[in-house]
Structure formats: structure tokens, C-alpha cells
Design a protein around this motif. Structure first.
Motif, short mmCIF file in Angstrom:
data_model
loop_
_atom_site.label_atom_id
_atom_site.label_comp_id
_atom_site.label_asym_id
_atom_site.label_seq_id
_atom_site.Cartn_x
_atom_site.Cartn_y
_atom_site.Cartn_z
N MET A 87 0.85 -1.16 0.00
CA MET A 87 0.00 0.00 0.00
C MET A 87 0.91 1.25 0.00
SD MET A 87 -2.92 0.96 2.76
CE MET A 87 -4.47 0.88 1.91
N PRO A 88 0.68 2.21 -0.90
CA PRO A 88 1.52 3.40 -0.96
C PRO A 88 1.31 4.30 0.26
CG PRO A 88 -0.20 3.50 -2.63
CD PRO A 88 -0.33 2.19 -1.95
N LYS A 89 2.39 4.99 0.66
CA LYS A 89 2.30 5.92 1.79
C LYS A 89 1.50 7.15 1.38
CE LYS A 89 6.40 5.20 4.55
NZ LYS A 89 7.60 5.85 5.06
N ARG A 90 0.73 7.65 2.32
CA ARG A 90 0.01 8.91 2.08
C ARG A 90 0.94 10.07 2.38
NH1 ARG A 90 -5.71 9.48 4.71
NH2 ARG A 90 -6.30 10.52 2.81
N LYS A 91 0.98 11.02 1.51
CA LYS A 91 1.78 12.21 1.75
C LYS A 91 0.96 13.21 2.56
CE LYS A 91 4.79 11.88 -2.18
NZ LYS A 91 5.36 12.53 -3.33
N GLY A 92 1.62 13.87 3.48
CA GLY A 92 0.95 14.89 4.29
C GLY A 92 0.65 16.12 3.46
N ASN A 93 -0.16 16.98 3.98
CA ASN A 93 -0.48 18.24 3.32
C ASN A 93 0.75 19.14 3.38
OD1 ASN A 93 -1.44 20.67 2.42
ND2 ASN A 93 -3.21 20.71 3.76
N LEU A 94 1.31 19.45 2.24
CA LEU A 94 2.52 20.26 2.19
C LEU A 94 2.26 21.73 2.50
CD1 LEU A 94 4.26 18.66 -0.90
CD2 LEU A 94 4.67 18.20 1.51
N ASN A 95 0.99 22.13 2.56
CA ASN A 95 0.65 23.52 2.86
C ASN A 95 0.45 23.78 4.35
OD1 ASN A 95 0.72 24.35 0.16
ND2 ASN A 95 -1.31 23.50 -0.17
N THR A 96 0.63 22.76 5.17
CA THR A 96 0.46 22.91 6.60
C THR A 96 1.68 23.60 7.19
OG1 THR A 96 -0.87 20.91 6.71
CG2 THR A 96 0.09 21.68 8.77
N VAL A 97 1.43 24.63 8.00
CA VAL A 97 2.51 25.38 8.64
C VAL A 97 2.42 25.13 10.13
CG1 VAL A 97 3.44 27.68 9.10
CG2 VAL A 97 2.48 27.15 6.86
N TYR A 98 3.54 24.75 10.74
CA TYR A 98 3.59 24.52 12.18
C TYR A 98 4.09 25.77 12.87
CZ TYR A 98 5.06 22.86 16.71
OH TYR A 98 5.23 22.72 18.06
N ILE A 99 3.32 26.28 13.81
CA ILE A 99 3.72 27.43 14.61
C ILE A 99 3.76 26.94 16.06
CG2 ILE A 99 3.19 29.80 15.30
CD1 ILE A 99 3.73 29.60 12.33
N SER A 100 4.94 26.92 16.66
CA SER A 100 5.08 26.39 18.02
C SER A 100 4.33 27.26 19.03
CB SER A 100 6.56 26.32 18.41
OG SER A 100 7.08 27.63 18.56
N GLU A 101 4.03 26.68 20.18
CA GLU A 101 3.37 27.42 21.25
C GLU A 101 4.21 28.63 21.67
OE1 GLU A 101 0.38 27.13 22.79
OE2 GLU A 101 -0.13 25.63 21.28
N ARG A 102 5.51 28.43 21.74
CA ARG A 102 6.41 29.52 22.14
C ARG A 102 6.33 30.69 21.15
NH1 ARG A 102 12.89 29.14 22.15
NH2 ARG A 102 13.30 31.23 22.84
N LEU A 103 6.32 30.38 19.87
CA LEU A 103 6.23 31.42 18.86
C LEU A 103 4.85 32.08 18.90
CD1 LEU A 103 7.41 33.04 16.57
CD2 LEU A 103 6.85 31.16 15.02
N GLN A 104 3.81 31.30 19.09
CA GLN A 104 2.46 31.87 19.19
C GLN A 104 2.39 32.88 20.33
OE1 GLN A 104 -0.73 28.96 19.21
NE2 GLN A 104 0.44 27.65 17.82
N GLU A 105 2.97 32.52 21.48
CA GLU A 105 2.98 33.44 22.62
C GLU A 105 3.79 34.70 22.32
OE1 GLU A 105 1.22 33.42 25.45
OE2 GLU A 105 0.22 31.71 24.54
N SER A 106 4.85 34.57 21.55
CA SER A 106 5.67 35.73 21.18
C SER A 106 4.92 36.66 20.24
CB SER A 106 6.96 35.28 20.51
OG SER A 106 7.75 34.56 21.40
N LEU A 107 4.03 36.10 19.42
CA LEU A 107 3.29 36.91 18.45
C LEU A 107 2.07 37.60 19.06
CD1 LEU A 107 3.42 34.48 15.40
CD2 LEU A 107 4.62 36.65 15.62
#
Length: 67
Positions: free
Chosen positions: A1-21
Motif C-alpha cells: 500500500m503506498p504511503k500517504r503524503k501529508g499536506n505540504l501547505n500545513t505550517v507549524y507554529i510552536s506554542e512559544r512562537l504563538q505566545e511571542s506573536l
């Protein structure tokens, strides 16, 4: 069974960065400083999209670490 590729448009913003913003709403001017390729534009775009969605609460009270 082929692997599913993740959504390449997903952006991860860490909790620390969210608090800084979060304090951006309380400032007349904000400067985001980091080397090229570290996601400055992506982080600010995330913040603005969250603010437009109403996902960020009012920032009248927030903790600031001075150091």
C-alpha cells in the motif's frame, strides 16, 4: 500500500512562537527578526489569519518576560 503524503501547505507554529506573536496587537510597530528562511512571513501570516478568524482573544492582559 503506498504511503500517504501529508499536506505540504500545513505550517507549524510552536506554542512559544504563538505566545511571542500575541502582543503584536498591543504594539504600534513590530519588527520580526530572524535569518532568511526561518518563517518570518509564515508566522506573521498565521497570526493575521488567526486574528481575522477571531481565534486570538483580546490582548489587554499578557505576561511579558523582560530579559
Amino acid at each position: 500500500m503506498p504511503k500517504r503524503k501529508g499536506n505540504l501547505n500545513t505550517v507549524y507554529i510552536s506554542e512559544r512562537l504563538q505566545e511571542s506573536l500575541r502582543p503584536i496587537a498591543d504594539c504600534a510597530m513590530t519588527t520580526v527578526v530572524a535569518p532568511m528562511g526561518y518563517g518570518k512571513t509564515a508566522a506573521v501570516n498565521w497570526y493575521l489569519s488567526q486574528r481575522l478568524k477571531g481565534g486570538l482573544a483580546a490582548h489587554n492582559t499578557h505576561k511579558r518576560l523582560l530579559g
